[in-house]
Design a protein around this motif. Structure first.
Motif, PDB file in Angstrom:
ATOM      1  N   SER A   1       0.739  -1.416   0.109  1.00 29.19           N
ATOM      2  CA  SER A   1       0.079   0.291  -0.463  1.00 29.19           C
ATOM      3  C   SER A   1       0.897   1.277  -0.034  1.00 29.19           C
ATOM      4  O   SER A   1       1.907   1.140   0.109  1.00 29.19           O
ATOM      5  CB  SER A   1      -1.065   0.081   1.177  1.00 29.19           C
TER       6      SER A   1
ATOM      7  N   ARG B   1       1.301   3.372   1.989  1.00 30.33           N
ATOM      8  CA  ARG B   1       2.244   3.953   3.260  1.00 30.33           C
ATOM      9  C   ARG B   1       2.939   3.206   3.549  1.00 30.33           C
ATOM     10  O   ARG B   1       4.039   3.229   3.853  1.00 30.33           O
ATOM     11  CB  ARG B   1       1.445   4.436   3.943  1.00 30.33           C
TER      12      ARG B   1
ATOM     13  N   GLY C   1      -4.263  12.796   0.738  1.00 28.32           N
ATOM     14  CA  GLY C   1      -5.493  12.081   1.005  1.00 28.32           C
ATOM     15  C   GLY C   1      -6.219  11.195   0.764  1.00 28.32           C
ATOM     16  O   GLY C   1      -6.326  10.102   0.977  1.00 28.32           O
ATOM     17  N   GLN C   2      -7.299  11.678  -0.034  1.00 28.07           N
ATOM     18  CA  GLN C   2      -8.079  11.118  -0.703  1.00 28.07           C
ATOM     19  C   GLN C   2      -7.230  10.277  -2.152  1.00 28.07           C
ATOM     20  O   GLN C   2      -7.503   9.247  -2.033  1.00 28.07           O
ATOM     21  CB  GLN C   2      -8.631  11.829  -1.404  1.00 28.07           C
TER      22      GLN C   2
ATOM     23  N   ALA D   1      -4.563   3.179  -1.822  1.00 26.98           N
ATOM     24  CA  ALA D   1      -4.641   1.916  -1.031  1.00 26.98           C
ATOM     25  C   ALA D   1      -5.536   0.832  -1.508  1.00 26.98           C
ATOM     26  O   ALA D   1      -4.999  -0.765  -1.472  1.00 26.98           O
ATOM     27  CB  ALA D   1      -5.262   2.635  -0.408  1.00 26.98           C
ATOM     28  N   GLN D   2      -6.413   1.268  -2.122  1.00 25.07           N
ATOM     29  CA  GLN D   2      -7.973   0.422  -2.337  1.00 25.07           C
ATOM     30  C   GLN D   2      -6.718  -0.514  -3.556  1.00 25.07           C
ATOM     31  O   GLN D   2      -7.633  -1.903  -4.091  1.00 25.07           O
ATOM     32  CB  GLN D   2      -9.161   0.612  -2.939  1.00 25.07           C
TER      33      GLN D   2
ATOM     34  N   LYS E   1      -5.896   7.285   0.183  1.00 26.52           N
ATOM     35  CA  LYS E   1      -6.179   6.264   0.327  1.00 26.52           C
ATOM     36  C   LYS E   1      -7.273   5.480  -0.824  1.00 26.52           C
ATOM     37  O   LYS E   1      -7.534   4.144  -0.732  1.00 26.52           O
ATOM     38  CB  LYS E   1      -7.785   6.800   0.618  1.00 26.52           C
ATOM     39  N   GLN E   2      -7.430   6.256  -2.024  1.00 30.44           N
ATOM     40  CA  GLN E   2      -7.754   5.421  -4.032  1.00 30.44           C
ATOM     41  C   GLN E   2      -6.795   4.010  -3.591  1.00 30.44           C
ATOM     42  O   GLN E   2      -7.097   3.687  -4.552  1.00 30.44           O
ATOM     43  CB  GLN E   2      -7.832   6.495  -4.949  1.00 30.44           C
TER      44      GLN E   2
ATOM     45  N   GLY F   1      -7.915  12.578   6.098  1.00 26.17           N
ATOM     46  CA  GLY F   1      -8.567  12.094   5.581  1.00 26.17           C
ATOM     47  C   GLY F   1      -8.735  12.450   4.136  1.00 26.17           C
ATOM     48  O   GLY F   1      -9.357  12.160   3.052  1.00 26.17           O
ATOM     49  N   LYS F   2      -9.463  13.644   4.498  1.00 30.96           N
ATOM     50  CA  LYS F   2     -10.389  14.738   3.327  1.00 30.96           C
ATOM     51  C   LYS F   2      -9.987  15.305   2.172  1.00 30.96           C
ATOM     52  O   LYS F   2     -10.476  15.699   1.701  1.00 30.96           O
ATOM     53  CB  LYS F   2     -11.484  15.076   4.351  1.00 30.96           C
TER      54      LYS F   2
END
Length: 472
Positions: A54, A56, A205-206, A212-213, A209-210, A200-201
């Motif tokens: 991922s 991070r 951050g977004q 990481a998926q 997060k995307q 995260g917002k």
């Protein structure tokens, strides 16, 4: 120096083949042996796969493996090796549209024909590699030139010192706080400033997060690069075994917590440089493969074939930075260091803890604008004389700033890894200067705490001014 009558040719030449210099040259040769076998890439990609893929975790894995390699390979070579790996990963991420790896023309204008500037997330990977290379080099004596420069100057100036700068003792002093804790704080700092941690917002951050998926896509990319290396070769295995045995011999020569093999065999005159050059000699002797063994029990005629050694002299000659050897030995006999040290007697009015902090800040500040090895050659003799003038143990005022000279993060000129990362990725200096604020602050605090807490455990004699220094 002989030309200007500062010292004789005999003394000047003798300074360039000391135990410290031989140790440094041996470390560089071993680094080239690892590079020649391609073992470094297998370690790097294998570690990243183990840590996770991922964004991070990938960031943490790159920092971790860079720091480890930099403990045994020069920090500049480590950064030069890791930057192409980072670029390859980011390029694949861009193709898969996982996250943006370049800034837009509105965010960072560039001239026509120039490549776009890396995005904030991309810079976090390059900065992580550059800073981790500098931090990791502080973990061992051979990790960076400043460590061996300090050792040479300190032992030349204080030959009667009770506290010896041995390989395992230096690692015990530097690794727990100056390396491990510092790496954790470096990772946290870059995550906060460049990868939207706890935000995260936010746009970044977004994106993280995307991404990481899509970690399986990242894992596939790393796996493809790892598979390209093929199976472990005989060459890689031999270098890994020799290197591991060498490290164990260095660590357990005089470990402190038990009787070392040097003491058990009564080999008092054997230094760390002998162990390293034993490994070098073995690598020059071992072949990269043993196909010739099938002819041992056969009959003539035998096919003629040249077999490479695990370390090639041609490769060594073409890639060895011989010029660095002239920067390492910094013994000064002109008396200038003593004059400058005595001029700083006013520091005696301050508590010893503040004096230690002052030398750390001074070391980091001076290195920001010049080569850290050159700064170490200039400042360490001054700090030695300053310690004598204000009656503080010399080790307490010299070792912390020596480590600090590798923690200059603000300009490309500060350390080779900074210059390599910025030049390779095309990062502007203003972004490097901003990114280095938090890591530099952590570096000062950690070195100061390390010197006044853990340093007293490793070197208990540094709590007071030693008797051997009174007539030094």
């Amino acid at each position: 120096m002989p030309l200007f009558g500062i010292l004789s040719s005999e003394i000047a030449c003798s300074l360039y083949f000391t135990d410290t210099l031989v140790l440094f040259i041996g470390g560089l040769i071993l680094a080239l042996a690892i590079e020649y076998s391609n073992l470094h890439q297998r370690i790097a990609l294998g570690t990243i796969l183990l840590v996770g893929c991922s964004p991070r975790r990938l960031h943490f894995g790159l920092i971790l493996v860079t720091a480890f390699l930099s403990m045994w390979i020069s920090n500049s070579a480590t950064a030069a090796m890791m930057c192409p790996i980072v670029k390859a990963i980011l390029t694949e991420l861009d193709k898969q549209k996982i996250f943006t790896i370049y800034k837009t023309q509105e965010e960072e204008p560039v001239e026509e024909g120039e490549k776009p500037h890396p995005s904030t997330i991309s810079m976090s990977f390059y900065f992580g590699v550059a800073y981790a290379a500098s931090i990791g080099g502080c973990g061992t004596l051979i990790g960076t030139g400043t460590n061996l420069t300090f050792k040479g100057i300190y032992e030349t100036r204080f030959p009667d010192a009770k506290e010896k700068i041995d390989f395992p003792v230096f690692m015990a002093y530097a690794i727990p706080l100056a390396v491990i804790v510092n790496l954790m704080l470096l990772y946290l700092s870059l995550q906060l400033t460049h990868m939207g941690l706890f935000r995260g917002k936010s746009k970044i951050g977004q994106e993280v997060k995307q991404a990481a998926q899509n970690k399986e896509v990242l894992r596939k990319i790393i796996r493809e690069h790892y598979d390209e290396l093929g199976k472990w070769t005989c060459h890689e295995i031999q270098v890994a075994v020799v290197f591991t045995i060498m490290v164990l011999l260095l660590v357990f020569a005089k470990p402190g917590f038990m009787k070392g093999w040097m003491e058990a065999l009564n080999l008092k005159g054997v230094g760390s440089s002998a162990v390293i050059f034993l490994a070098v000699a073995i690598l020059f002797a071992l072949p990269t493969q043993y196909t010739f063994l099938k002819y041992c029990c056969g009959s003539a005629p035998f096919t003629g074939r040249t077999i490479d050694a695990c370390l090639s002299w041609v490769f060594l000659q073409n890639n060895m930075p011989w010029g660095l050897a002239f920067l390492i030995e910094g013994s000064k006999v002109s008396g200038l260091a003593k004059m400058l040290g005595e001029s700083m007697k006013f520091v005696a009015l301050l508590p010893s803890s503040l004096a230690v902090g002052m030398t750390i800040i001074l070391g980091i500040a001076c290195t920001a604008f010049s080569s850290n090895v050159a700064v170490c050659n200039i400042l360490t003799p001054v700090f030695c004389e300053m310690a004598l003038a204000i009656k503080i143990h010399p080790l307490l005022l010299t070792l912390p700033p020596t480590l600090g000279m590798s923690f200059a993060y603000h300009l490309p000129v500060s350390t080779p890894p900074n210059a390599i990362a910025c030049g390779y990725a095309g990062i502007k200096s203003k972004y490097l200067a901003m990114a280095g604020i938090l890591p530099s602050l952590w570096g000062v605090i950690i070195l100061w705490i390390n010197a006044l807490t853990w340093g007293f455990v490793v070197f208990p004699g540094t709590k007071e001014f030693p008797k051997w220094a009174e007539n030094a």
